[in-house]
Design a protein around this motif. Structure first.
Motif, PDB file in Angstrom:
ATOM      1  N   LEU A 189     -10.075   3.984   2.524  1.00 13.48           N
ATOM      2  CA  LEU A 189      -9.636   2.543   2.828  1.00 13.48           C
ATOM      3  C   LEU A 189     -11.229   1.722   2.893  1.00 13.48           C
ATOM      4  N   CYS A 206      -3.788   6.425   4.219  1.00 14.34           N
ATOM      5  CA  CYS A 206      -4.956   6.732   3.604  1.00 14.34           C
ATOM      6  C   CYS A 206      -5.325   8.188   4.002  1.00 14.34           C
ATOM      7  N   ASP A 227      -9.036   5.189  -3.875  1.00 12.75           N
ATOM      8  CA  ASP A 227      -9.561   4.206  -2.808  1.00 12.75           C
ATOM      9  C   ASP A 227      -8.660   2.976  -2.794  1.00 12.75           C
ATOM     10  N   ILE A 228      -8.562   2.468  -1.672  1.00 12.45           N
ATOM     11  CA  ILE A 228      -7.776   1.031  -1.486  1.00 12.45           C
ATOM     12  C   ILE A 228      -8.770   0.197  -0.971  1.00 12.45           C
ATOM     13  N   ALA A 230       0.859  -1.247   0.167  1.00 14.84           N
ATOM     14  CA  ALA A 230       0.097   0.124  -0.213  1.00 14.84           C
ATOM     15  C   ALA A 230       0.945   1.339   0.013  1.00 14.84           C
ATOM     16  N   ILE A 238      -1.896   1.447   7.589  1.00 13.69           N
ATOM     17  CA  ILE A 238      -2.458   1.614   6.231  1.00 13.69           C
ATOM     18  C   ILE A 238      -3.560   2.913   6.429  1.00 13.69           C
ATOM     19  N   MET A 239      -4.311   2.771   7.338  1.00 10.40           N
ATOM     20  CA  MET A 239      -5.483   3.558   7.496  1.00 10.40           C
ATOM     21  C   MET A 239      -5.038   5.278   7.557  1.00 10.40           C
TER      22      MET A 239
END
Length: 313
Positions: free
Chosen positions: A229, A222, A121-122, A109, A218-219
């Protein structure tokens, strides 16, 4: 006595020279397979799991192109979505393998966001088992360590995580030259992995701290880059629907930070008949084709927002 000691020393030097020489040859293209066959380690080359499988995903994540969305996830995600890349010019599909753990998903990511500043978007699509966290032994080293060491991307992880890897696998075996020697030689891989497999490691059904940490990271990535996410579950065999494992996992999830971030994750799990799964995880036989995958993709993710972007043909 002096002559005897000298002879012993000479023997040791010659013996070590031969061993080192053979080990070096076992890493070369010309001799690696013949020596692997000689030492009954050819399976460790012919089924070269880990680096050869994961490095292409690392490379793809870091490439600059027109993708604006990303799908990452485990091998079930890969099975279902990989065939759709040809229809989706704006979505990068990088379903890889659950053994990379959430640390690997985080690295993918991060690389993608750095090379795609227009990302919107992921989609993190993983089986519930991915939430238990922890590094496996044989597969953990080959998937979560080797490909990222070889591509110099392990550095993106927290130092505490790298220290945990060092405790499990040995800090010496996190060195790039050592990883390369193990990767290229069937003999080296056989010796190290067999030694590693003798260690005891027990993982329960709890939602692991490491998984939570790297999903949160990861959040954070984002949020810093104004990216949405989404964490979605992969399909699960109905043999597990009422299992003690899933019940315990649900309890742990309900009190973890993930519940606040993705409150619908457990409710979105779809169970399918056990006979559709060849190994309990992946679809097989008549159910292992893109037509069947597309049907399930719509059933599982139709209301998640993913289908607003994803093309299945």
């Amino acid at each position: 006595m002096k002559k005897f000691v000298i002879k012993v020393c000479v023997f040791i030097i010659v013996f070590l020279s031969i061993v080192i020489g053979l080990d070096y040859l076992s890493m070369t293209e010309q001799y690696r397979m013949p020596l692997a066959k000689l030492t009954n380690s050819e399976d460790y080359i012919s089924v070269n799991v880990g680096p050869d499988e994961i490095k292409p995903y690392i490379k793809k994540a870091g490439e600059t192109n027109e993708y604006t969305q990303l799908i990452i996830g485990d091998s079930v995600c890969r099975q279902m979505f990989d065939g759709l890349q040809q229809y989706n010019s704006e979505i990068c599909i990088l379903g890889s393998n659950g053994s990379v753990t959430m640390t690997g998903q985080y690295i993918l990511a991060k690389l993608f966001i750095e090379s795609h500043p227009e990302t919107t978007d992921i989609w993190l699509i993983v089986l519930p088992t991915a939430l238990k966290g922890g590094f496996g032994l044989r597969y953990g080293y080959q998937y979560a360590v080797m490909p990222f060491v070889e591509t110099d991307t392990l550095q993106y992880l927290e130092q505490d995580t790298i220290d945990e890897m060092a405790d499990i696998y040995g800090r010496f075996f996190l060195r790039k030259d050592v990883v390369y020697a193990i990767d290229r030689s069937g003999i080296n891989r056989k010796i190290y992995l067999n030694a590693l497999s003798k260690k005891e490691q027990v993982q329960g059904a709890e939602v692991g701290e490491m998984s939570v940490l790297y999903i949160c990271k990861i959040m954070e990535l984002c949020e810093e880059n104004d990216i949405r996410l989404h964490m979605l579950p992969g399909p699960v065999s109905d043999a597990n629907e009422d299992s003690e494992y899933m019940c315990e996992l649900a309890k742990e999830y309900s009190i973890s930070p993930l519940m606040e971030m993705f409150p619908e994750y457990l409710n979105q799990i779809k169970y399918y008949p056990a006979e559709q799964f060849g190994d309990g995880l992946h679809f097989s036989g008549d159910y292992a084709n893109q037509q069947q995958y597309n049907k399930k993709i719509w059933e599982i993710y139709g209301e998640s927002g993913l289908m607003e972007f994803l093309r299945t043909e």
